[in-house]
Design a protein around this motif. Structure first.
Motif, PDB file in Angstrom:
ATOM      1  N   ARG A  42       5.320  17.603  -2.871  1.00 14.56           N
ATOM      2  CA  ARG A  42       5.771  15.653  -3.048  1.00 14.56           C
ATOM      3  C   ARG A  42       4.843  15.167  -3.775  1.00 14.56           C
ATOM      4  O   ARG A  42       3.280  15.868  -2.445  1.00 14.56           O
ATOM      5  N   VAL A  43       4.718  14.217  -4.479  1.00 14.20           N
ATOM      6  CA  VAL A  43       3.498  13.694  -4.239  1.00 14.20           C
ATOM      7  C   VAL A  43       3.395  12.199  -3.317  1.00 14.20           C
ATOM      8  O   VAL A  43       4.113  12.054  -3.339  1.00 14.20           O
ATOM      9  N   VAL A  44       2.051  12.469  -2.825  1.00 16.94           N
ATOM     10  CA  VAL A  44       2.186  11.558  -1.550  1.00 16.94           C
ATOM     11  C   VAL A  44       0.632  10.693  -1.390  1.00 16.94           C
ATOM     12  O   VAL A  44      -0.150  11.713  -2.749  1.00 16.94           O
ATOM     13  N   PRO A  45       0.285   9.473  -1.159  1.00 21.19           N
ATOM     14  CA  PRO A  45      -0.769   9.146  -1.034  1.00 21.19           C
ATOM     15  C   PRO A  45      -1.961   9.759  -0.484  1.00 21.19           C
ATOM     16  O   PRO A  45      -1.580  11.126   0.724  1.00 21.19           O
ATOM     17  N   GLY A  46      -3.193  10.317  -0.764  1.00 24.24           N
ATOM     18  CA  GLY A  46      -4.035  11.183  -1.090  1.00 24.24           C
ATOM     19  C   GLY A  46      -5.336  10.843   0.684  1.00 24.24           C
ATOM     20  O   GLY A  46      -5.243   9.948   0.983  1.00 24.24           O
ATOM     21  N   ALA A  74      11.107  10.093  10.123  1.00 21.47           N
ATOM     22  CA  ALA A  74      10.218   9.108  11.225  1.00 21.47           C
ATOM     23  C   ALA A  74       9.820   7.804  11.123  1.00 21.47           C
ATOM     24  O   ALA A  74       9.507   7.427  11.589  1.00 21.47           O
ATOM     25  N   ARG A  75      10.493   7.426  10.176  1.00 20.98           N
ATOM     26  CA  ARG A  75      10.107   6.157   9.199  1.00 20.98           C
ATOM     27  C   ARG A  75       9.008   6.187   9.151  1.00 20.98           C
ATOM     28  O   ARG A  75       8.279   4.858   9.608  1.00 20.98           O
ATOM     29  N   ALA A  76       7.760   6.855   8.306  1.00 17.85           N
ATOM     30  CA  ALA A  76       6.360   6.702   7.762  1.00 17.85           C
ATOM     31  C   ALA A  76       6.085   7.084   6.854  1.00 17.85           C
ATOM     32  O   ALA A  76       6.725   7.345   6.308  1.00 17.85           O
ATOM     33  N   VAL A  77       5.195   6.755   7.044  1.00 14.48           N
ATOM     34  CA  VAL A  77       4.137   6.890   5.301  1.00 14.48           C
ATOM     35  C   VAL A  77       4.329   8.210   4.830  1.00 14.48           C
ATOM     36  O   VAL A  77       3.120   8.636   5.904  1.00 14.48           O
ATOM     37  N   PRO A  78       5.066   8.785   3.793  1.00 14.50           N
ATOM     38  CA  PRO A  78       4.321  10.533   4.020  1.00 14.50           C
ATOM     39  C   PRO A  78       2.464  10.350   2.956  1.00 14.50           C
ATOM     40  O   PRO A  78       2.742  10.057   2.576  1.00 14.50           O
ATOM     41  N   GLU A  79       2.266  11.563   3.835  1.00  8.90           N
ATOM     42  CA  GLU A  79       1.063  10.936   3.097  1.00  8.90           C
ATOM     43  C   GLU A  79       0.238  12.545   3.384  1.00  8.90           C
ATOM     44  O   GLU A  79       0.268  14.051   4.659  1.00  8.90           O
ATOM     45  N   VAL A  80      -1.213  13.253   3.780  1.00 10.32           N
ATOM     46  CA  VAL A  80      -1.750  14.163   2.878  1.00 10.32           C
ATOM     47  C   VAL A  80      -2.397  15.079   4.745  1.00 10.32           C
ATOM     48  O   VAL A  80      -1.922  16.087   4.568  1.00 10.32           O
TER      49      VAL A  80
END
Length: 503
Positions: A42-46, A74-80
């Motif tokens: 998936r594409v997420v903030p780097g 987890a109700r978190a913003v996915p990130e690298v």
């Protein structure tokens, strides 16, 4: 931390369930997996969490789909940082290495054991940062922690557990048979200091009367000192996308079949998780196809889907070797719907051109008058756009807004010589999607179409289960299956004067 006796034991499922369960307790939660091997990304903030700039381009990165869904649970913003190392298999002995969301040609060229010390500092830093910023980090292991040939270079299982002094659950798939031997053997192969981190055994995918398990759990505890803290029943319809496995008829949507979708399952298939919402749509039967006989067995399949691929030219050669090229062409000639997503779109065109050795040269299937040129730079971004006007089989998508993500090396355009001869593909999404003149063959670069509620409603007049409802269902299942107090005890702070492992 959730460890498994084998791949496919249920680590991802349980990690996702625990992310939502702890979030439901009002805690700030993040998932983590040091290294994932998967072509589902998936594409997420780097790095730095900056994401794209105002023009839609910027520091986007890739993580495994499992960690993406765990972050949402987890109700978190996915990130690298949640999956700092991603290995994307391109062949049986080769994987593209993605570190902190970015492809690393240098690491890709290194031998397997040569990577671990190079990447461990960034893995440890990512984990430490997440621990500092959250109340709970739920860590997923990979494969088995008792792979003694890999223990010295381990960066995903017990090295992570030791680094974070994690309280570990060890889950096994009892449906495979030999569950107690798997649990005992895994525990016995670990060094003593690592055994001390195992706080509970979990039996997953159980079918039958749980009382018949006795006296095995107590006997296992007598041998190891570790209690069996949960027995989770087999769940065919939990709604969570499979990380890397395929599904069968037992896991398709219930109800009378109204639409049959055949997905070509080539060896390097990628992003298969994006089809999970179709499995949740009443009346849709989703079936993997690996041969013309498989396709013929479905009768008149309504759709044939060519999904994404991590090795487009190689998978296209495989498809031809099976004789599926002719079967797909026949289906299209009869007016059947054909959908190509990303690598599948590239296969539908006239040719794949690779001057830089990225993927490979090959003639396409010739169902769309397009040509794809592979480039060294990889397109990785989130995209929000709108369908143009479509005619024919896919006309219900006309004007529908859609959000998704792109992960591809190739760039696709109209075949100039064919255009000069009057054979022009209809561009129905700028630089992203085309149809043939008849309107039944559609190719699109955008992943995640069926996760978009507007697209699902346009195509089926219905809405599938929301991910939030799926995550809440997983959390309820975990709560019902674990012994009372176990989940709370796993994150309880140690009493003064004790170590976390002893608490």
């Amino acid at each position: 931390m959730v460890l498994g006796t084998t791949s496919g034991a249920g680590k991802s499922w349980l990690t996702t369930a625990l992310c939502r369960w702890y979030s439901n307790q009002g805690l700030k939660v993040a998932p983590f997996k040091a290294q994932n091997m998967s072509n589902n990304a998936r594409v997420v903030p780097g790095p730095g969490g900056t994401g794209a700039d105002a023009g839609g381009f910027g520091a986007w990165g890739e993580i495994g789909s499992a960690q993406y869904f765990q972050a949402l649970a987890a109700r978190a913003v996915p990130e690298v940082r949640m999956n700092p190392l991603l290995l994307k298999p391109e062949a049986d002995t080769k994987s593209q290495v993605v570190l902190m969301g970015q492809v690393s040609a240098e690491l890709t060229a290194l031998p397997w054991r040569g990577r671990s010390e190079r990447v461990w500092p960034q893995i440890a830093a990512a984990l430490d940062a997440l621990r500092a910023e959250n109340d709970v980090v739920v860590i997923e292991g990979a494969g088995s922690p008792a792979e003694i040939n890999l223990h010295a270079s381990d960066i995903v299982n017990m090295r992570v557990a030791r680094h974070s002094d994690a309280r570990c659950l060890l889950v096994t798939d009892i449906d495979r048979g030999g569950a107690f031997a798997h649990l005992y053997g895994t525990w016995a192969l670990l060094p003593e200091d690592e055994r001390a981190l195992i706080h509970g055994f979990v039996l997953n995918k159980f079918r039958g009367d749980a009382s018949l398990l006795a006296p095995a759990p107590q006997m296992l505890q007598d041998l190891t000192g570790v209690p069996t803290v949960a027995t989770i029943p087999m769940q065919w319809h939990h709604g969570l996308p499979e990380e890397d496995g395929v599904f069968d008829d037992r896991s398709t949507a219930a109800g009378a079949v109204q639409t049959t979708v055949a997905v070509i399952a080539y060896p390097r298939i990628s992003n298969l998780d994006e089809f999970q919402p179709l499995k949740n749509v009443p009346g849709v039967r989703l079936q993997w196809v690996r041969s013309p006989a498989d396709l013929a067995a479905l009768g008149a399949a309504d759709w044939v889907v060519l999904p994404g691929s991590k090795a487009t030219a190689s998978d296209l050669a495989w498809l031809r070797a099976q004789g599926l090229d002719g079967a797909i062409a026949t289906h299209a000639a009869r007016g059947g719907r054909v959908l190509g997503v990303c690598g599948g779109l590239q296969m539908l065109g006239e040719a794949l051109i690779d001057t830089d050795g990225i993927d490979g040269n090959a003639p396409g299937l010739g169902l769309l008058p397009l040509v794809t040129a592979f480039a060294r730079d990889k397109t990785v971004r989130l995209t929000h756009t709108c369908w143009g006007t479509l005619a024919g089989a896919w006309s219900a998508l006309s004007g529908v807004e859609v959000s998704g993500y792109e992960i591809h090396h190739g760039q696709t355009a109209q075949h100039p010589a064919m255009a000069a001869g009057g054979d022009v593909a209809r561009e129905v999404m700028p630089r992203l999607a085309w149809t043939n003149a008849a309107g039944n063959v559609l190719g699109v670069y955008l992943h995640g179409l069926f996760e978009d509620t507007a697209v699902l409603h346009a195509l089926f007049g219905t809405r599938a289960l929301t991910l939030d409802s799926v995550f809440d269902g997983l959390a309820r299942s975990a709560d019902a299956c674990f012994a009372p107090g176990v989940l709370a005890a796993l994150i309880a702070r140690p009493a003064p004067g004790t170590t976390p492992a002893a608490a």
